[in-house]
Design an enzyme around this catalytic site. Structure first.
Site, PDB file in Angstrom:
ATOM      1  N   ARG B 271       0.775  -1.251   0.184  1.00  0.00           N
ATOM      2  CA  ARG B 271       0.040   0.066   0.066  1.00  0.00           C
ATOM      3  C   ARG B 271       0.928   1.153  -0.120  1.00  0.00           C
ATOM      4  NH1 ARG B 271      -4.727  -0.488   4.498  1.00  0.00           N
ATOM      5  NH2 ARG B 271      -5.947  -2.129   3.628  1.00  0.00           N
ATOM      6  N   GLU B 365      -8.892   3.706  18.578  1.00  0.00           N
ATOM      7  CA  GLU B 365      -7.915   4.401  17.730  1.00  0.00           C
ATOM      8  C   GLU B 365      -7.217   5.895  18.147  1.00  0.00           C
ATOM      9  OE1 GLU B 365      -9.629   5.124  13.892  1.00  0.00           O
ATOM     10  OE2 GLU B 365      -7.792   5.886  12.845  1.00  0.00           O
ATOM     11  N   LEU B 382      -9.464  -3.313  14.777  1.00  0.00           N
ATOM     12  CA  LEU B 382     -10.634  -3.851  15.590  1.00  0.00           C
ATOM     13  C   LEU B 382     -10.270  -4.676  16.595  1.00  0.00           C
ATOM     14  CD1 LEU B 382     -13.336  -4.647  12.683  1.00  0.00           C
ATOM     15  CD2 LEU B 382     -13.579  -2.849  14.523  1.00  0.00           C
TER      16      LEU B 382
END
Lengths: 236, 565
Positions: B271, B365, B382
């Site tokens: 990525r 987060e 998660l």
């Protein structure tokens, strides 16, 4: 470029009114895009809610020309009125308490869910067993009902909810998913069925909850299935 | 006045877990406030799944190692080990709460091998199913859940917390809430890049800014994970699958430019490299369009059209619904967007999620524990939220049991201060609007503190943030109605983002190396000698002070294979 008149229903300080905003029309823009444009460029006091902006969370349910939709994934298609001006009408969802302008106040809904529908929650406190498998078929069935994002569109479209003592259609989908869970014990299953029973007969099976659901969940089908389960319960 | 033993701020996965856990302690009152309904939280918008070692071919050691190496060895070993050990239990718990996981032929939870994972580990479900399952537990427990409640300030006096000041948009009142212990679980700050993020509108770092203002530092704020393929106009995610199934990335010369950057793997490389390549093409004038919506093209026209009904049906739907294009006929305009913010509130003890302020805990987060190090592995976000949310809730409950009800003198002063701030904002006539400040900030952040960073750009960004901060103080509100005042909320959000943006740019400026998702064109190598450390930025008398803390290293041990449930 033609003008677009957006008639937006406003609500603040216990007063309802309609406000018109005139904008230069552009093709292929979502309702959320238009509302944001108004808020950022014309009137910062317009209140509406949106969170994920990609059709996943269900925060932005709204009515456009009388149809309940998600603002973030619906392209505005205005109607041409007699004076050849493009128009569209924006209103909040029906059947749910209003906070301001187009914003729903979910707090009373939550309180009601908490008070009346606690039976909707699976009573599974003991985590004694490690094996907690489920068949693929059951999982597929779960997924179809678990798609519900509680956006309130089915509540807004339900003709019974607006006039009678009824419950939001999405609750039937939740109840149906619970009673078909293989892990639920029979007494809880029976209690859920008994709790939804008084409401089942009020449904007129118009199918609007099914047809308008942005997630293709069908409370209508859940109601039919719940009725079947209930009659089986009494047969035994 | 509202009084709670434990107050959880933020209703996403971490916040709901914290509240559920705290409510298990008898005789404790638990409150959960969130700015939108918990069902609309970031957890509810995720689609990737959640990591846990369940598969017989997987092991805790693999999970730990993958997480560490994915994060360029900047994560804390002990915290990562803890996460790996706890994650399987978290999955069990979610399943018990009614989260519908996808199942394989044997009835076991389906697991996918994610990018950077050495075994199938990512349990497949939809984020909103997790959010709804947790929410049903909130409904059945004795938790006071108040949505449309927006955090303004955490009030501390003499190192002792008194509670928070919050804006209740249902009643229209700025309200003090007394609390013995607070869990901050308010999510990330991806919206500092405003339109160039895949995050929900609410990811504005409110809890992080509130903590920062009472002297809790920010850790590693410069690490921002970008997703290479988001729609150019809206920032909505086009899943990795589009490249995985053979999509091409084209520049304005109709060239598959990945051949320059990764001749072997082309579009299928990491990525980070794809994001870098796209931005580099745009910066060197080989993109399309101009400004923040400049883009390159993702071309899927050569694929078998049947794939858009099968594997790429989600890509098809997103393209049709949000870019209004049929990907089998038109290439899609794409630009990288911020996907996850790795830094956050400096948690100093992963076993309790404690911060340097007694009684203030953080998870999810918004917190930096630090699991992800310099880059995050898919599926770990998660796991982190669910595991550490529970830990934070438990420690907050234990803390609340050990202290008396705090005084609220300072709490009232702080409430009056916010009421005045609201009223004075109404009286200002703005030379520049909040929207203009926000857009200017996000463009500065994306262009200068985005994917490709250098000393000159970062210094320019810092001076622009300074200027915007001055403009912000002059800006006012035109919505006078107290109830449902979303303009006031946005006004405070933009203020919070200015604080975080400054820390982010400072962290990036001083980290003179390239590591994980932090790419410096002027320091293109990793520098372990100087920077295998966490950046710590603290506010001291309105000054931002920067320091470094070594990462925690352990010799992690092999602990056996996974066990599927």
């Amino acid at each position: 470029m033609s003008d677009l008149v957006m008639e937006i229903s406003r609500y603040k300080a216990n007063t309802y009114f309609i406000q018109e905003y005139k904008l230069a029309y552009q093709e292929m823009k979502t309702i959320f895009w238009w509302l944001t444009k108004i808020k950022e460029e014309l009137d910062s006091s317009l209140a509406f809610e949106c969170s994920c902006c990609s059709g996943l969370c269900g925060a932005c349910g709204i009515r456009v020309n009388g149809r309940s939709v998600l603002a973030c994934k619906t392209i505005l298609t205005p109607v041409l009125n007699y004076s050849s001006v493009l128009k569209c009408k924006i209103e909040p969802l029906r059947g749910l308490p209003l906070l301001r302008d187009l914003m729903i106040n979910w707090r009373p809904v939550t309180e009601r869910l908490k008070k009346n529908y606690h039976w909707l929650v699976q009573e599974q406190d003991s985590m004694t067993t490690l094996q907690y498998s489920k068949s693929q078929e059951e999982s597929t069935h779960d997924q179809s009902l678990a798609g519900c994002i509680q956006c309130g569109i089915c509540a807004s479209e339900c003709p019974i909810l607006s006039q009678d003592h009824f419950i939001e259609p999405f609750i039937f989908a939740k109840a149906y998913r619970l009673i078909t869970d293989s892990r639920l014990d029979p007494s809880n299953r029976q209690s859920i069925l008994e709790n939804v029973q008084p409401f089942l007969s009020q449904c007129i099976h118009c199918g609007r909850c099914r047809d308008t659901c942005p997630k293709s969940v069908s409370p209508a089908a859940a109601i039919v299935s719940l009725k079947k389960h209930l009659s089986n319960l009494y047969k035994r | 006045m509202l009084v709670f033993d434990v107050l959880v701020v933020g209703g996403g996965g971490a916040g709901m877990q914290a509240a559920i856990e705290a409510a298990k302690y008898s005789k404790l009152s638990v409150g959960l406030i969130s700015k939108t309904s918990p069902l609309r939280s970031t957890t509810g918008c995720t689609g990737g799944g959640i990591n846990a070692v369940l598969n017989p071919t997987d092991s805790f050691e693999k999970h730990i190692h993958d997480t560490l190496s994915g994060g360029s060895f900047l994560g804390d070993h002990d915290a990562i080990e803890f996460l790996a050990f706890q994650a399987p239990h978290a999955i069990m718990e979610l399943a018990h709460y009614g989260t519908p996981f996808f199942r394989d032929d044997n009835g076991f939870i389906t697991q996918r091998k994610g990018a950077g994972a050495s075994a199938p580990r990512c349990c497949l479900t939809l984020g909103h199913a997790i959010a709804h399952a947790l929410y049903s537990q909130i409904l059945r427990s004795d938790i006071t859940e108040l949505s449309n409640f927006y955090l303004l300030e955490i009030v501390v006096e003499n190192n002792c917390i008194q509670g928070v000041v919050a804006y209740d948009s249902v009643t229209g009142k700025i309200t003090p809430i007394t609390a013995k212990a607070i869990v901050v679980a308010t999510g990330g700050y991806g919206r500092v890049y405003w339109s160039r993020t895949t995050n929900p509108l609410g990811s504005t770092g409110d809890g992080i800014a509130a903590c920062f203002n009472i002297g809790i530092p920010l850790k590693d704020p410069e690490f921002i994970q970008f997703h290479p393929t988001a729609l150019a106009e809206s920032g909505i995610l086009i899943s990795e699958g589009a490249r995985g199934e053979g999509g091409y990335l084209l520049n304005n010369q109709n060239k598959r430019f990945m051949s320059t950057y990764a001749p072997q793997k082309m579009e299928l490389t990491t990525r980070d490299l794809v994001s870098f390549a796209i931005e580099n093409e745009i910066q060197e004038g080989r993109g399309f369009g101009s400004g923040i919506t400049s883009h390159i093209l993702l071309d899927l026209r050569h694929l078998d059209p049947k794939i858009f009904q099968g594997k790429l049906s989600q890509v098809y739907n997103v393209a049709k619904s949000f870019a209004f294009l049929d990907p089998s006929k038109h290439p899609l305009p794409i630009r990288p967007s911020c996907h996850f913010t790795i830094g956050g509130i400096d948690v100093i003890n992963y076993q309790t999620c404690a911060t340097n302020r007694p009684g203030v805990f953080a998870a999810g987060e918004c917190a930096c524990i630090s699991i992800h190090g310099a880059n995050r592995l898919g599926g770990n976000a998660l796991s982190e939220a669910i595991v550490f949310g529970k830990i934070a809730g438990g420690s907050a409950a234990a803390f609340a049991q050990s202290v008396p009800l705090p005084s609220s003198t300072h709490l009232y002063d702080a409430t009056h201060h916010w009421e005045e701030q609201f009223n004075s904002a109404l009286r200002k006539s703005s030379p520049i609007s909040i929207t203009q400040i926000r857009n200017h900030l996000s463009e500065t952040m994306y262009n200068k503190v985005g994917i490709i960073r250098n000393e000159q750009g970062l210094r320019q960004a810092l001076s622009e943030i300074q200027w915007l901060d001055e403009q912000y103080c002059l800006t006012g509100l035109s919505d006078t109605e107290p109830v449902g005042n979303t303009s006031f909320i946005h006004y405070v959000e933009v203020g919070n983002m200015l604080v975080i943006a400054k820390a982010l740019a400072l962290g990036a400026l001083h980290r003179r190396e390239t590591r994980g998702c932090h790419f410096r064109s002027d320091y293109s190598k990793k520098n372990d000698a100087s920077f295998c450390n966490h950046t710590i930025i603290a506010k001291n008398n309105n000054r931002f002070e920067i320091s470094y803390r070594p990462i925690t290293i352990t010799n992690h041990v092999s602990t056996g294979a996974g066990r599927n449930v």
